[in-house]
Design a protein around this motif. Structure first.
Motif, PDB file in Angstrom:
ATOM      1  N   TYR A  58       0.856  -1.183   0.000  1.00  0.00           N
ATOM      2  CA  TYR A  58       0.000   0.000   0.000  1.00  0.00           C
ATOM      3  C   TYR A  58       0.882   1.219   0.000  1.00  0.00           C
ATOM      4  O   TYR A  58       1.995   1.223   0.521  1.00  0.00           O
ATOM      5  CB  TYR A  58      -0.927  -0.010   1.242  1.00  0.00           C
ATOM      6  N   ASN A  59       0.306   2.302  -0.531  1.00  0.00           N
ATOM      7  CA  ASN A  59       1.013   3.578  -0.633  1.00  0.00           C
ATOM      8  C   ASN A  59       2.406   3.450  -1.247  1.00  0.00           C
ATOM      9  O   ASN A  59       3.333   4.130  -0.841  1.00  0.00           O
ATOM     10  CB  ASN A  59       1.152   4.226   0.754  1.00  0.00           C
ATOM     11  N   GLN A  60       2.559   2.516  -2.179  1.00  0.00           N
ATOM     12  CA  GLN A  60       3.855   2.368  -2.840  1.00  0.00           C
ATOM     13  C   GLN A  60       3.899   3.277  -4.078  1.00  0.00           C
ATOM     14  O   GLN A  60       2.984   3.316  -4.888  1.00  0.00           O
ATOM     15  CB  GLN A  60       4.092   0.917  -3.261  1.00  0.00           C
ATOM     16  N   THR A  61       4.961   3.976  -4.203  1.00  0.00           N
ATOM     17  CA  THR A  61       5.140   4.855  -5.366  1.00  0.00           C
ATOM     18  C   THR A  61       6.507   4.580  -5.996  1.00  0.00           C
ATOM     19  O   THR A  61       7.449   4.171  -5.309  1.00  0.00           O
ATOM     20  CB  THR A  61       5.081   6.334  -4.961  1.00  0.00           C
ATOM     21  N   LEU A  62       6.576   4.787  -7.299  1.00  0.00           N
ATOM     22  CA  LEU A  62       7.835   4.631  -8.001  1.00  0.00           C
ATOM     23  C   LEU A  62       8.536   5.975  -7.979  1.00  0.00           C
ATOM     24  O   LEU A  62       8.063   6.954  -8.519  1.00  0.00           O
ATOM     25  CB  LEU A  62       7.588   4.186  -9.443  1.00  0.00           C
ATOM     26  N   ALA A  63       9.645   5.997  -7.273  1.00  0.00           N
ATOM     27  CA  ALA A  63      10.321   7.268  -7.095  1.00  0.00           C
ATOM     28  C   ALA A  63      10.835   7.811  -8.429  1.00  0.00           C
ATOM     29  O   ALA A  63      10.749   9.013  -8.697  1.00  0.00           O
ATOM     30  CB  ALA A  63      11.470   7.107  -6.124  1.00  0.00           C
ATOM     31  N   SER A  64      11.406   6.977  -9.288  1.00  0.00           N
ATOM     32  CA  SER A  64      11.893   7.442 -10.606  1.00  0.00           C
ATOM     33  C   SER A  64      11.994   6.263 -11.552  1.00  0.00           C
ATOM     34  O   SER A  64      12.091   5.118 -11.110  1.00  0.00           O
ATOM     35  CB  SER A  64      13.276   8.106 -10.476  1.00  0.00           C
ATOM     36  N   SER A  65      11.971   6.528 -12.825  1.00  0.00           N
ATOM     37  CA  SER A  65      12.122   5.454 -13.818  1.00  0.00           C
ATOM     38  C   SER A  65      12.791   6.025 -15.063  1.00  0.00           C
ATOM     39  O   SER A  65      12.654   7.204 -15.381  1.00  0.00           O
ATOM     40  CB  SER A  65      10.761   4.853 -14.168  1.00  0.00           C
ATOM     41  N   ASN A  66      13.556   5.188 -15.714  1.00  0.00           N
ATOM     42  CA  ASN A  66      14.228   5.553 -16.968  1.00  0.00           C
ATOM     43  C   ASN A  66      14.036   4.440 -17.977  1.00  0.00           C
ATOM     44  O   ASN A  66      13.842   3.275 -17.614  1.00  0.00           O
ATOM     45  CB  ASN A  66      15.730   5.761 -16.742  1.00  0.00           C
ATOM     46  N   THR A  67      14.102   4.797 -19.252  1.00  0.00           N
ATOM     47  CA  THR A  67      14.064   3.744 -20.269  1.00  0.00           C
ATOM     48  C   THR A  67      15.359   2.963 -20.208  1.00  0.00           C
ATOM     49  O   THR A  67      16.408   3.460 -19.811  1.00  0.00           O
ATOM     50  CB  THR A  67      13.915   4.347 -21.687  1.00  0.00           C
ATOM     51  N   GLY A  68      15.277   1.707 -20.588  1.00  0.00           N
ATOM     52  CA  GLY A  68      16.466   0.878 -20.562  1.00  0.00           C
ATOM     53  C   GLY A  68      17.496   1.341 -21.584  1.00  0.00           C
ATOM     54  O   GLY A  68      17.161   1.837 -22.659  1.00  0.00           O
ATOM     55  N   VAL A  69      18.760   1.215 -21.246  1.00  0.00           N
ATOM     56  CA  VAL A  69      19.845   1.615 -22.139  1.00  0.00           C
ATOM     57  C   VAL A  69      20.234   0.433 -23.014  1.00  0.00           C
ATOM     58  O   VAL A  69      20.529  -0.647 -22.497  1.00  0.00           O
ATOM     59  CB  VAL A  69      21.055   2.111 -21.336  1.00  0.00           C
ATOM     60  N   VAL A  70      20.246   0.619 -24.340  1.00  0.00           N
ATOM     61  CA  VAL A  70      20.610  -0.476 -25.236  1.00  0.00           C
ATOM     62  C   VAL A  70      22.038  -0.346 -25.735  1.00  0.00           C
ATOM     63  O   VAL A  70      22.533  -1.209 -26.450  1.00  0.00           O
ATOM     64  CB  VAL A  70      19.650  -0.536 -26.435  1.00  0.00           C
ATOM     65  N   GLY A  71      22.746   0.730 -25.375  1.00  0.00           N
ATOM     66  CA  GLY A  71      24.137   0.897 -25.775  1.00  0.00           C
ATOM     67  C   GLY A  71      24.277   1.435 -27.191  1.00  0.00           C
ATOM     68  O   GLY A  71      23.282   1.655 -27.900  1.00  0.00           O
ATOM     69  N   PRO A  72      25.512   1.689 -27.605  1.00  0.00           N
ATOM     70  CA  PRO A  72      25.745   2.215 -28.952  1.00  0.00           C
ATOM     71  C   PRO A  72      25.224   1.258 -30.014  1.00  0.00           C
ATOM     72  O   PRO A  72      25.374   0.042 -29.897  1.00  0.00           O
ATOM     73  CB  PRO A  72      27.278   2.334 -29.025  1.00  0.00           C
ATOM     74  N   HIS A  73      24.596   1.791 -31.054  1.00  0.00           N
ATOM     75  CA  HIS A  73      24.062   0.946 -32.118  1.00  0.00           C
ATOM     76  C   HIS A  73      23.894   1.777 -33.381  1.00  0.00           C
ATOM     77  O   HIS A  73      24.078   2.994 -33.374  1.00  0.00           O
ATOM     78  CB  HIS A  73      22.721   0.333 -31.700  1.00  0.00           C
ATOM     79  N   THR A  74      23.582   1.117 -34.475  1.00  0.00           N
ATOM     80  CA  THR A  74      23.386   1.795 -35.764  1.00  0.00           C
ATOM     81  C   THR A  74      22.044   1.416 -36.353  1.00  0.00           C
ATOM     82  O   THR A  74      21.418   0.431 -35.948  1.00  0.00           O
ATOM     83  CB  THR A  74      24.497   1.406 -36.762  1.00  0.00           C
ATOM     84  N   HIS A  75      21.627   2.206 -37.317  1.00  0.00           N
ATOM     85  CA  HIS A  75      20.433   1.902 -38.096  1.00  0.00           C
ATOM     86  C   HIS A  75      20.839   1.748 -39.557  1.00  0.00           C
ATOM     87  O   HIS A  75      21.716   2.466 -40.048  1.00  0.00           O
ATOM     88  CB  HIS A  75      19.391   3.018 -37.974  1.00  0.00           C
ATOM     89  N   THR A  76      20.221   0.841 -40.248  1.00  0.00           N
ATOM     90  CA  THR A  76      20.524   0.596 -41.652  1.00  0.00           C
ATOM     91  C   THR A  76      19.762   1.563 -42.547  1.00  0.00           C
ATOM     92  O   THR A  76      18.553   1.739 -42.394  1.00  0.00           O
ATOM     93  CB  THR A  76      20.168  -0.851 -42.037  1.00  0.00           C
ATOM     94  N   VAL A  77      20.491   2.218 -43.467  1.00  0.00           N
ATOM     95  CA  VAL A  77      19.888   3.078 -44.479  1.00  0.00           C
ATOM     96  C   VAL A  77      20.138   2.429 -45.835  1.00  0.00           C
ATOM     97  O   VAL A  77      21.283   2.141 -46.193  1.00  0.00           O
ATOM     98  CB  VAL A  77      20.490   4.497 -44.451  1.00  0.00           C
ATOM     99  N   THR A  78      19.094   2.173 -46.577  1.00  0.00           N
ATOM    100  CA  THR A  78      19.201   1.522 -47.879  1.00  0.00           C
ATOM    101  C   THR A  78      18.906   2.511 -48.996  1.00  0.00           C
ATOM    102  O   THR A  78      17.879   3.190 -48.980  1.00  0.00           O
ATOM    103  CB  THR A  78      18.224   0.331 -47.983  1.00  0.00           C
ATOM    104  N   ILE A  79      19.853   2.612 -49.970  1.00  0.00           N
ATOM    105  CA  ILE A  79      19.636   3.424 -51.174  1.00  0.00           C
ATOM    106  C   ILE A  79      19.394   2.453 -52.316  1.00  0.00           C
ATOM    107  O   ILE A  79      20.252   1.635 -52.658  1.00  0.00           O
ATOM    108  CB  ILE A  79      20.849   4.325 -51.471  1.00  0.00           C
ATOM    109  N   ASN A  80      18.231   2.517 -52.915  1.00  0.00           N
ATOM    110  CA  ASN A  80      17.841   1.553 -53.929  1.00  0.00           C
ATOM    111  C   ASN A  80      18.721   1.661 -55.173  1.00  0.00           C
ATOM    112  O   ASN A  80      19.070   2.759 -55.621  1.00  0.00           O
ATOM    113  CB  ASN A  80      16.378   1.756 -54.324  1.00  0.00           C
TER     114      ASN A  80
END
Length: 239
Positions: A198-220
Motif C-alpha cells: 500500500y502507498n507504494q510509489t515509483l520514485a523514478s524510472s528511466n528507459t532501458g539503455v541499449v548501448g551504442p548501435h546503428t540503423h541501416t539506411v538503404t539506397i535503392n
C-alpha cells in the motif's frame, strides 16, 4: 585549254572551184575547244582523271592510286548503320586474323590489340559494347593511358540524400531505481523480501539503455551499369 582567238581558214583538202576565193577571218575558238575538252578525258597531269567513266577514273583520282587510298585509311575505325561490314573492312570484335592476308592493316596497328598466336595472326580491336574516349596525350584529364588501353567504369565521388526507415510506434523497457512505501525508501536498484503493498510509489524510472548501435539506411539500386543515352552502330576497321 580553250584558245581565245585565232585565224580561221578552210581545212586543207577543201574542194573548190577554179579561181574561187576562199575567205579567211579571225574568230573566237573558245566554244570549239570547250566542246573538245568536254568530249575527251582531261589528263592526270593537269588535274584530271584521264578517263571517261568513274570505274576507269578511280585508279588515278587526283594522281592517287587505289593502293595509295587503301594505305591512307588502313587502320581507321568507322561506324556503320548496317548489319555487315563493307568490302575491305572487318568488324572490331577482337578476333585473331592472318598477318599475311592483312599485311597493310598489320603494318598499321601491329600487336597493340593482341598478338594472336604470336606468329601468323594478330588481334583486331574489340569495340563491341564500348564507348570511345580520346587519348589524353599529355593533357592531364586521363593521364597514364596508352592508345588501345581499356578502362573500367567509375563514378565521381558525390553525395546522396538518405533517410532511415520508420520503426513505427513502439515502447522501450524501463528500469525501477527505487521503491518508496509510506514515504520511506525501502530498496534502491533492486527489491527483495516482502513489503506491504500500500502507498507504494515509483520514485523514478528511466528507459532501458541499449548501448551504442546503428540503423541501416538503404539506397535503392536503379541499374546495372553507368551509361549516357546512346545509339548502337557497327564498328569496323579498314584493312
Amino acid at each position: 585549254m580553250p584558245r581565245i582567238d585565232g585565224i580561221y581558214t578552210a581545212p586543207a583538202g577543201t574542194l573548190g572551184q577554179p579561181d574561187e576565193l576562199i575567205a579567211s577571218a579571225r574568230y573566237n575558238a573558245f566554244i570549239d575547244d570547250l566542246a573538245a575538252d568536254l568530249s575527251a578525258p582531261l589528263p592526270v597531269s593537269v588535274g584530271g582523271t584521264g578517263a571517261f567513266s568513274v570505274a576507269n577514273a578511280l585508279p588515278s583520282i587526283g594522281g592517287l592510286s587505289i593502293f595509295a587510298i587503301q594505305a591512307m585509311f588502313a587502320g581507321s575505325v568507322f561506324f556503320f548503320a548496317r548489319l555487315n561490314p563493307p568490302e575491305g573492312w572487318l568488324i572490331c570484335d577482337g578476333r585473331a586474323v592472318s598477318r599475311s592476308q592483312h599485311q597493310m592493316l598489320f603494318s598499321r596497328i601491329g600487336t597493340r590489340w593482341g598478338a594472336g598466336d604470336g606468329i601468323t595472326t594478330f588481334n583486331l580491336p574489340n569495340i563491341r559494347g564500348e564507348f570511345i574516349r580520346g587519348a589524353d596525350l599529355g593533357r592531364g584529364v586521363d593521364p597514364a593511358r596508352q592508345i588501345g588501353s581499356w578502362q573500367g567504369d567509375q563514378n565521381l565521388e558525390h553525395d546522396h540524400d538518405g533517410a532511415a526507415a520508420s520503426a513505427g510506434g513502439h515502447y522501450h523497457a524501463t528500469v525501477r531505481t527505487a521503491l518508496v512505501t509510506n514515504g520511506v525508501l525501502i530498496v534502491a536498484n533492486q527489491f527483495t523480501g516482502t513489503v506491504p503493498s500500500y502507498n507504494q510509489t515509483l520514485a523514478s524510472s528511466n528507459t532501458g539503455v541499449v548501448g551504442p548501435h546503428t540503423h541501416t539506411v538503404t539506397i535503392n539500386m536503379t541499374g546495372t551499369e553507368n551509361r549516357p543515352r546512346n545509339v548502337a552502330l557497327l564498328a569496323c576497321i579498314k584493312t
